[in-house]
Design a protein around this motif. Structure first.
Motif, PDB file in Angstrom:
ATOM      1  N   ASP A  18     -22.971  42.966   1.115  1.00 31.75           N
ATOM      2  CA  ASP A  18     -24.139  43.365   1.897  1.00 31.75           C
ATOM      3  C   ASP A  18     -25.417  42.637   1.492  1.00 31.75           C
ATOM      4  OD1 ASP A  18     -24.654  44.575  -0.486  1.00 31.75           O
ATOM      5  OD2 ASP A  18     -25.173  46.521   0.370  1.00 31.75           O
ATOM      6  N   TRP A  19     -25.277  41.576   0.714  1.00 25.07           N
ATOM      7  CA  TRP A  19     -26.453  40.786   0.374  1.00 25.07           C
ATOM      8  C   TRP A  19     -27.018  40.104   1.618  1.00 25.07           C
ATOM      9  CZ3 TRP A  19     -29.589  40.344  -3.711  1.00 25.07           C
ATOM     10  CH2 TRP A  19     -30.475  39.268  -3.712  1.00 25.07           C
ATOM     11  N   PHE A  20     -26.136  39.814   2.585  1.00 24.21           N
ATOM     12  CA  PHE A  20     -26.531  39.021   3.748  1.00 24.21           C
ATOM     13  C   PHE A  20     -26.677  39.867   5.010  1.00 24.21           C
ATOM     14  CE2 PHE A  20     -24.139  36.250   0.902  1.00 24.21           C
ATOM     15  CZ  PHE A  20     -25.059  35.239   0.691  1.00 24.21           C
ATOM     16  N   TRP A  21     -27.498  39.359   5.870  1.00 27.45           N
ATOM     17  CA  TRP A  21     -27.695  39.885   7.226  1.00 27.45           C
ATOM     18  C   TRP A  21     -27.331  38.759   8.184  1.00 27.45           C
ATOM     19  CZ3 TRP A  21     -30.800  37.549  10.804  1.00 27.45           C
ATOM     20  CH2 TRP A  21     -31.224  38.293  11.903  1.00 27.45           C
ATOM     21  N   HIS A  22     -26.684  39.072   9.302  1.00 26.31           N
ATOM     22  CA  HIS A  22     -26.392  37.996  10.241  1.00 26.31           C
ATOM     23  C   HIS A  22     -26.597  38.443  11.679  1.00 26.31           C
ATOM     24  CE1 HIS A  22     -22.584  40.111  10.557  1.00 26.31           C
ATOM     25  NE2 HIS A  22     -22.183  39.307  11.500  1.00 26.31           N
ATOM     26  N   ARG A  23     -26.796  37.457  12.537  1.00 22.75           N
ATOM     27  CA  ARG A  23     -27.038  37.718  13.956  1.00 22.75           C
ATOM     28  C   ARG A  23     -26.407  36.584  14.762  1.00 22.75           C
ATOM     29  NH1 ARG A  23     -33.134  37.467  15.651  1.00 22.75           N
ATOM     30  NH2 ARG A  23     -32.688  35.267  15.975  1.00 22.75           N
ATOM     31  N   GLU A  24     -25.661  36.945  15.781  1.00 18.95           N
ATOM     32  CA  GLU A  24     -25.111  35.917  16.660  1.00 18.95           C
ATOM     33  C   GLU A  24     -26.221  35.434  17.588  1.00 18.95           C
ATOM     34  OE1 GLU A  24     -21.732  37.043  18.985  1.00 18.95           O
ATOM     35  OE2 GLU A  24     -21.216  34.950  19.406  1.00 18.95           O
ATOM     36  N   VAL A  25     -26.493  34.154  17.532  1.00 26.42           N
ATOM     37  CA  VAL A  25     -27.588  33.580  18.315  1.00 26.42           C
ATOM     38  C   VAL A  25     -27.079  33.099  19.662  1.00 26.42           C
ATOM     39  CG1 VAL A  25     -29.337  31.756  18.331  1.00 26.42           C
ATOM     40  CG2 VAL A  25     -28.758  32.905  16.202  1.00 26.42           C
ATOM     41  N   SER A  26     -25.934  32.465  19.659  1.00 25.76           N
ATOM     42  CA  SER A  26     -25.251  32.077  20.892  1.00 25.76           C
ATOM     43  C   SER A  26     -23.785  31.917  20.520  1.00 25.76           C
ATOM     44  CB  SER A  26     -25.840  30.781  21.472  1.00 25.76           C
ATOM     45  OG  SER A  26     -25.615  29.716  20.588  1.00 25.76           O
ATOM     46  N   ASP A  27     -22.974  31.527  21.472  1.00 24.04           N
ATOM     47  CA  ASP A  27     -21.538  31.464  21.228  1.00 24.04           C
ATOM     48  C   ASP A  27     -21.219  30.506  20.068  1.00 24.04           C
ATOM     49  OD1 ASP A  27     -18.949  32.147  21.729  1.00 24.04           O
ATOM     50  OD2 ASP A  27     -18.614  30.499  23.138  1.00 24.04           O
ATOM     51  N   GLY A  28     -20.643  31.053  18.994  1.00 23.56           N
ATOM     52  CA  GLY A  28     -20.255  30.209  17.858  1.00 23.56           C
ATOM     53  C   GLY A  28     -21.392  29.808  16.947  1.00 23.56           C
ATOM     54  N   LEU A  29     -22.549  30.398  17.125  1.00 29.31           N
ATOM     55  CA  LEU A  29     -23.713  30.038  16.310  1.00 29.31           C
ATOM     56  C   LEU A  29     -24.362  31.313  15.767  1.00 29.31           C
ATOM     57  CD1 LEU A  29     -25.832  27.972  15.305  1.00 29.31           C
ATOM     58  CD2 LEU A  29     -26.933  28.172  17.540  1.00 29.31           C
TER      59      LEU A  29
END
Ligand SMILES: [Zn+2]
Ligand SMILES: [Zn+2]
Length: 285
Positions: A18-29
């Motif tokens: 849980d150190w990281f946060w992520h977000r899908e920006v577009s397909d595959g990115l």
């Protein structure tokens, strides 16, 4: 391609990842950030999933394993995974030692191999880390580790992900080995610290104002030729080609003799302070 409507925010969940946060920006990115590193300082990391290999642009501080996080979330799997450093500053290169395959520009390959904390401008305080990675951890002990790159990059090199190609653009000025990665087909530029939505930093030990002016002129040419429509920077939020042009042109307009003299003076002070901090730490350790 709708960037904002496609965005789905996810936190890291519970457990060791849980150190990281992520977000899908577009397909595959995907955009990835370190949740417990002060917002104004933490770098953006980008995951680009390709048909033959996956790419991570920058590795963050390295206080937790980014590839382990990506595997745990199912974001990477059997395909080879390459981490590319936009430059060797610690907020971008500190996590590279977690990766099996690492690429960096030739001008900074030596610094990466040495684990050169002076060139990495390592500077981290306890106040910038809201949750220590482990009990008893102190920021003063933080150092970038030496990493042997599996690939050394030069201007014009192409990183082939199968269905996506990224071209290496050597853009010195902020540091001597700064690169941008250009996805020509999709008009995307991964810009690292060369340009982001904030003041450009040209007063660090290996910064160079004249190089930075040339780099900015080159960025303006990319926009003029309609080659960049989206910039995915090393800090803060992404922006469009028009903003890129404005940021680059205002740097050039303000980089006169006075600016060169003041950045030279500040670079001198920063160099002494960074040298003292990092060499003193080596003695202590
Ligand atoms: Zn930097
Ligand atoms: Zn940075």
């Amino acid at each position: 391609m709708s960037w904002d409507s496609a965005a789905v925010e996810m936190d890291g969940g519970s457990g060791g990842g849980d150190w990281f946060w992520h977000r899908e920006v577009s397909d595959g990115l995907y955009l990835i950030r370190e949740r417990f590193f002060e917002a104004g300082k933490r770098a953006n990391m980008w995951l680009v999933q390709g048909s033959q290999r996956d790419l991570v642009v920058d590795g963050g501080l390295g206080l937790s394993s980014l590839p382990a996080f990506l595997r745990a979330r199912g974001l990477v799997g059997a395909k080879p995974l390459l981490a590319v450093a936009t430059h060797v500053h610690f907020d971008h290169s500190g996590g590279l030692h977690h990766f099996e395959r690492v690429a960096v520009h030739r001008a900074e390959a030596g610094a990466l191999m040495r684990g050169d904390n002076y060139e990495a401008v390592t500077w981290l305080s306890d106040a910038e880390i809201s949750r220590a990675p482990r009990a008893g951890w102190k920021a003063d002990t933080y150092r970038v580790k030496a990493v042997q790159p599996s690939r050394v990059l030069d201007e014009g090199d192409v990183i082939n992900l199968g269905n996506r190609q990224l071209t290496v653009l050597h853009m010195p000025g902020h540091s001597r080995g700064c690169i941008c990665l250009h996805d020509q087909e999709n008009h995307i530029l991964f810009s690292g610290d060369v340009v982001y939505n904030g003041a450009m930093i040209d007063w660090l030990p290996y910064s160079n104002v004249s190089d930075y002016i040339q780099t900015c002129n080159r960025l303006m040419t990319l926009v003029n030729n309609n080659l960049v429509k989206k910039v995915l920077p090393g800090h803060f939020e992404s922006f469009d080609g028009e903003r890129l042009y404005n940021l680059a042109s205002s740097y050039v307009a303000n980089a006169g003799v006075c600016h060169k003299i003041s950045s030279f003076a500040v670079r001198g002070i920063a160099s002494v302070v960074l040298w003292f901090k990092n060499s003193r730490r080596q003695v202590v350790r």
